[in-house]
Design a protein around this motif. Sequence first.
Motif, PDB file in Angstrom:
ATOM      1  N   PRO A  31       0.807  -1.224   0.000  1.00 26.95           N
ATOM      2  CA  PRO A  31       0.000   0.000   0.000  1.00 26.95           C
ATOM      3  C   PRO A  31       0.843   1.280   0.000  1.00 26.95           C
ATOM      4  O   PRO A  31       1.888   1.343   0.627  1.00 26.95           O
ATOM      5  N   GLY A  32       0.372   2.275  -0.735  1.00 29.20           N
ATOM      6  CA  GLY A  32       1.072   3.551  -0.855  1.00 29.20           C
ATOM      7  C   GLY A  32       0.299   4.440  -1.815  1.00 29.20           C
ATOM      8  O   GLY A  32      -0.876   4.192  -2.097  1.00 29.20           O
ATOM      9  N   ARG A  33       0.992   5.450  -2.347  1.00 32.02           N
ATOM     10  CA  ARG A  33       0.313   6.418  -3.226  1.00 32.02           C
ATOM     11  C   ARG A  33       1.093   6.571  -4.522  1.00 32.02           C
ATOM     12  O   ARG A  33       2.276   6.255  -4.587  1.00 32.02           O
ATOM     13  N   TRP A  34       0.429   7.151  -5.533  1.00 31.11           N
ATOM     14  CA  TRP A  34       1.159   7.501  -6.750  1.00 31.11           C
ATOM     15  C   TRP A  34       0.663   8.858  -7.245  1.00 31.11           C
ATOM     16  O   TRP A  34      -0.434   9.300  -6.896  1.00 31.11           O
ATOM     17  N   ARG A  35       1.481   9.503  -8.042  1.00 30.54           N
ATOM     18  CA  ARG A  35       1.073  10.739  -8.698  1.00 30.54           C
ATOM     19  C   ARG A  35       1.746  10.823 -10.052  1.00 30.54           C
ATOM     20  O   ARG A  35       2.749  10.152 -10.308  1.00 30.54           O
ATOM     21  N   LYS A  36       1.147  11.686 -10.916  1.00 28.90           N
ATOM     22  CA  LYS A  36       1.703  11.839 -12.245  1.00 28.90           C
ATOM     23  C   LYS A  36       2.906  12.798 -12.186  1.00 28.90           C
ATOM     24  O   LYS A  36       2.892  13.756 -11.399  1.00 28.90           O
ATOM     25  N   ALA A  37       3.925  12.527 -12.998  1.00 22.04           N
ATOM     26  CA  ALA A  37       5.099  13.407 -13.038  1.00 22.04           C
ATOM     27  C   ALA A  37       4.716  14.764 -13.603  1.00 22.04           C
ATOM     28  O   ALA A  37       3.866  14.850 -14.491  1.00 22.04           O
ATOM     29  N   HIS A  38       5.361  15.835 -13.084  1.00 18.00           N
ATOM     30  CA  HIS A  38       5.085  17.163 -13.631  1.00 18.00           C
ATOM     31  C   HIS A  38       5.800  17.358 -14.959  1.00 18.00           C
ATOM     32  O   HIS A  38       5.297  17.999 -15.860  1.00 18.00           O
ATOM     33  N   LEU A  39       7.010  16.760 -15.049  1.00  9.71           N
ATOM     34  CA  LEU A  39       7.820  16.980 -16.257  1.00  9.71           C
ATOM     35  C   LEU A  39       7.563  15.890 -17.280  1.00  9.71           C
ATOM     36  O   LEU A  39       7.362  14.733 -16.920  1.00  9.71           O
ATOM     37  N   ARG A  40       7.629  16.258 -18.530  1.00 11.97           N
ATOM     38  CA  ARG A  40       7.511  15.248 -19.586  1.00 11.97           C
ATOM     39  C   ARG A  40       8.865  14.584 -19.802  1.00 11.97           C
ATOM     40  O   ARG A  40       9.912  15.164 -19.544  1.00 11.97           O
ATOM     41  N   SER A  41       8.813  13.344 -20.282  1.00 10.54           N
ATOM     42  CA  SER A  41      10.046  12.612 -20.548  1.00 10.54           C
ATOM     43  C   SER A  41      10.821  13.289 -21.690  1.00 10.54           C
ATOM     44  O   SER A  41      10.213  13.714 -22.661  1.00 10.54           O
ATOM     45  N   PRO A  42      12.181  13.409 -21.594  1.00  9.44           N
ATOM     46  CA  PRO A  42      12.936  14.086 -22.653  1.00  9.44           C
ATOM     47  C   PRO A  42      12.926  13.301 -23.961  1.00  9.44           C
ATOM     48  O   PRO A  42      13.075  13.864 -25.020  1.00  9.44           O
ATOM     49  N   GLN A  43      12.764  11.971 -23.899  1.00 10.12           N
ATOM     50  CA  GLN A  43      12.792  11.202 -25.144  1.00 10.12           C
ATOM     51  C   GLN A  43      11.383  10.786 -25.557  1.00 10.12           C
ATOM     52  O   GLN A  43      10.505  10.633 -24.718  1.00 10.12           O
ATOM     53  N   ALA A  44      11.217  10.625 -26.879  1.00 13.12           N
ATOM     54  CA  ALA A  44       9.922  10.204 -27.403  1.00 13.12           C
ATOM     55  C   ALA A  44       9.626   8.791 -26.918  1.00 13.12           C
ATOM     56  O   ALA A  44      10.508   7.958 -26.844  1.00 13.12           O
ATOM     57  N   GLU A  45       8.381   8.529 -26.529  1.00 11.95           N
ATOM     58  CA  GLU A  45       8.011   7.174 -26.118  1.00 11.95           C
ATOM     59  C   GLU A  45       6.745   6.787 -26.839  1.00 11.95           C
ATOM     60  O   GLU A  45       5.813   7.578 -26.941  1.00 11.95           O
ATOM     61  N   ALA A  46       6.702   5.550 -27.339  1.00 10.83           N
ATOM     62  CA  ALA A  46       5.503   5.079 -28.037  1.00 10.83           C
ATOM     63  C   ALA A  46       4.348   4.977 -27.049  1.00 10.83           C
ATOM     64  O   ALA A  46       4.540   4.618 -25.886  1.00 10.83           O
ATOM     65  N   ALA A  47       3.122   5.339 -27.506  1.00  7.90           N
ATOM     66  CA  ALA A  47       1.962   5.272 -26.622  1.00  7.90           C
ATOM     67  C   ALA A  47       1.599   3.819 -26.340  1.00  7.90           C
ATOM     68  O   ALA A  47       1.105   3.475 -25.266  1.00  7.90           O
ATOM     69  N   GLU A  48       1.875   2.951 -27.289  1.00  8.11           N
ATOM     70  CA  GLU A  48       1.429   1.579 -27.153  1.00  8.11           C
ATOM     71  C   GLU A  48       2.440   0.635 -27.805  1.00  8.11           C
ATOM     72  O   GLU A  48       2.843   0.852 -28.951  1.00  8.11           O
ATOM     73  N   LEU A  49       2.886  -0.353 -27.075  1.00  3.67           N
ATOM     74  CA  LEU A  49       3.762  -1.386 -27.658  1.00  3.67           C
ATOM     75  C   LEU A  49       3.119  -2.740 -27.424  1.00  3.67           C
ATOM     76  O   LEU A  49       2.670  -3.038 -26.314  1.00  3.67           O
ATOM     77  N   ARG A  50       3.067  -3.526 -28.467  1.00  6.77           N
ATOM     78  CA  ARG A  50       2.450  -4.853 -28.365  1.00  6.77           C
ATOM     79  C   ARG A  50       3.383  -5.886 -28.975  1.00  6.77           C
ATOM     80  O   ARG A  50       4.250  -5.547 -29.775  1.00  6.77           O
ATOM     81  N   LEU A  51       3.165  -7.116 -28.629  1.00  3.00           N
ATOM     82  CA  LEU A  51       4.013  -8.183 -29.150  1.00  3.00           C
ATOM     83  C   LEU A  51       3.145  -9.399 -29.430  1.00  3.00           C
ATOM     84  O   LEU A  51       2.364  -9.815 -28.571  1.00  3.00           O
ATOM     85  N   ASP A  52       3.292  -9.942 -30.624  1.00  3.17           N
ATOM     86  CA  ASP A  52       2.539 -11.144 -30.998  1.00  3.17           C
ATOM     87  C   ASP A  52       3.481 -12.342 -30.895  1.00  3.17           C
ATOM     88  O   ASP A  52       4.476 -12.407 -31.623  1.00  3.17           O
ATOM     89  N   SER A  53       3.170 -13.260 -30.009  1.00  2.00           N
ATOM     90  CA  SER A  53       4.087 -14.389 -29.760  1.00  2.00           C
ATOM     91  C   SER A  53       3.525 -15.704 -30.276  1.00  2.00           C
ATOM     92  O   SER A  53       3.876 -16.774 -29.767  1.00  2.00           O
ATOM     93  N   SER A  54       2.662 -15.623 -31.299  1.00  2.00           N
ATOM     94  CA  SER A  54       2.028 -16.872 -31.751  1.00  2.00           C
ATOM     95  C   SER A  54       3.035 -17.827 -32.408  1.00  2.00           C
ATOM     96  O   SER A  54       2.856 -19.040 -32.377  1.00  2.00           O
ATOM     97  N   LYS A  55       4.132 -17.287 -32.979  1.00  2.00           N
ATOM     98  CA  LYS A  55       5.133 -18.179 -33.598  1.00  2.00           C
ATOM     99  C   LYS A  55       5.768 -19.098 -32.526  1.00  2.00           C
ATOM    100  O   LYS A  55       5.942 -20.296 -32.757  1.00  2.00           O
ATOM    101  N   ALA A  56       6.099 -18.513 -31.370  1.00  2.00           N
ATOM    102  CA  ALA A  56       6.703 -19.326 -30.301  1.00  2.00           C
ATOM    103  C   ALA A  56       5.717 -20.379 -29.809  1.00  2.00           C
ATOM    104  O   ALA A  56       6.098 -21.507 -29.475  1.00  2.00           O
TER     105      ALA A  56
END
Length: 365
Positions: free
Chosen positions: A294-319
């Motif tokens: 148990p604890g708390r969280w909050r959103k960061a005030h500063l934006r990340s300096p590097q670009a980050e993808a909004a969504e990353l997915r992985l399809d593992s059906s071959k494995a």
Amino acid sequence: MPTFLKSFAGKRIFLTGHTGFKGSWLSEWLLGLGGEVWGFSLPPPTTPSLFNRLALKGRLNHRQGDIRDAAALKRALWAARPDYVFHLAAQPIVGAAHQDPKGTWETNVMGTINLLEALRSLRRPCAAVMVTTDKVYRGCPDSRGEDDPFGAIDPYGGSKAAVELAVEAWRNAYFQVPRSARGAFPRVALATARSGNVIGGGDWASDRLLPDCVRALSRGDPIVVRNPRSVRPWQHVLDPLAGYMKLGAELHDALAGHRAGKLAELSGPFNFGPAEEGHRPVREVVAQVLRGWPGRWRKAHLRSPQAEAAELRLDSSKARRLLGWRPRWGFERAVDQTVAWYRGASAPRGAAKMTLAQLGEYTAT
Ligand SMILES: NC(=O)c1ccc[n+]([C@@H]2O[C@H](COP(=O)([O-])OP(=O)(O)OC[C@H]3O[C@@H](n4cnc5c(N)ncnc54)[C@H](O)[C@@H]3O)[C@@H](O)[C@H]2O)c1
């Protein structure tokens, strides 16, 4: 215990990156299976480290070295005369790559090329699994399979996409898979393995969500979250490690048994990501952590300096299809086990006890 794990008993296994988070789990696992582990790495990248907490240095053939040093790497590989190679050494932090792209490429790309060159001189059958990441793909949100196009959403992802290309080039040029069992077999079988966002006890890297949560909660501070809505493929470290080992075991069988068709099928890239339910926004991971601690969280005030993808997915059906591999621990269990590990690790010998207990539980699943 799954049968493929028995393939490592009495075998010689060369690990790069054995002092890191994933490498320490893999070392402990392989030692428990009766493997002879030879490690080549820089010192542990964090303090504390799982490597030190598990006292691995005295329990395996530990060699400190830099994969950018081609001669030292080759000497270590020759000394090990491995049946298996798992290449995990890398500069794996997205933010650190943003700060030092050249150094990251030198380690990730040239370090891998040094290993590929050293592998050319091996004289016995060896299965090599080269670890990359889900960030090798172009930054599109669709579920990505092995054959989808590479891209470079940032210097880290780009370096690992370059690793994929290097492995493919060396395989085509020097470790060619024969078209039939009558053709000449290479000594080395090569595949690449990609995982998602890996969580588990014993990671103390900066700029990773779970270690950041644990650091904040142990201080009684709120967890500061940069991008609560970003969706990532979350998975417990034991799931991709089981995938790497299964891939290694099957590659070795195909190589030693001169099964050309199987070897061709396995000599390529594999995704070892979570099931669909493991693709979650960061805020859901944090909420699950807070159920166990148990604890708390909050959103960061500063934006990340590097670009980050909004969504990353992985399809593992071959494995799933070719190896029969599937993730064993779902999202909630993966987070709960991680939180339980950190909570249990503060007791005397707690890290070793938690690691062995979780390995036992995982293999019994
Ligand atoms: N942790 C994740 O979420 C994740 C996800 C996908 C892929 N990966 C990949 O898995 C592998 C292991 O990641 P990790 O999380 O255990 O990272 P880590 O930072 O904990 O470990 C990295 C290891 O590489 C070694 N290393 C770094 N530079 C080196 C050099 N120049 N020469 C020799 N050794 C060097 C370090 O000493 C350490 O043993 C990496 O290839 C990483 O890109 C990790």
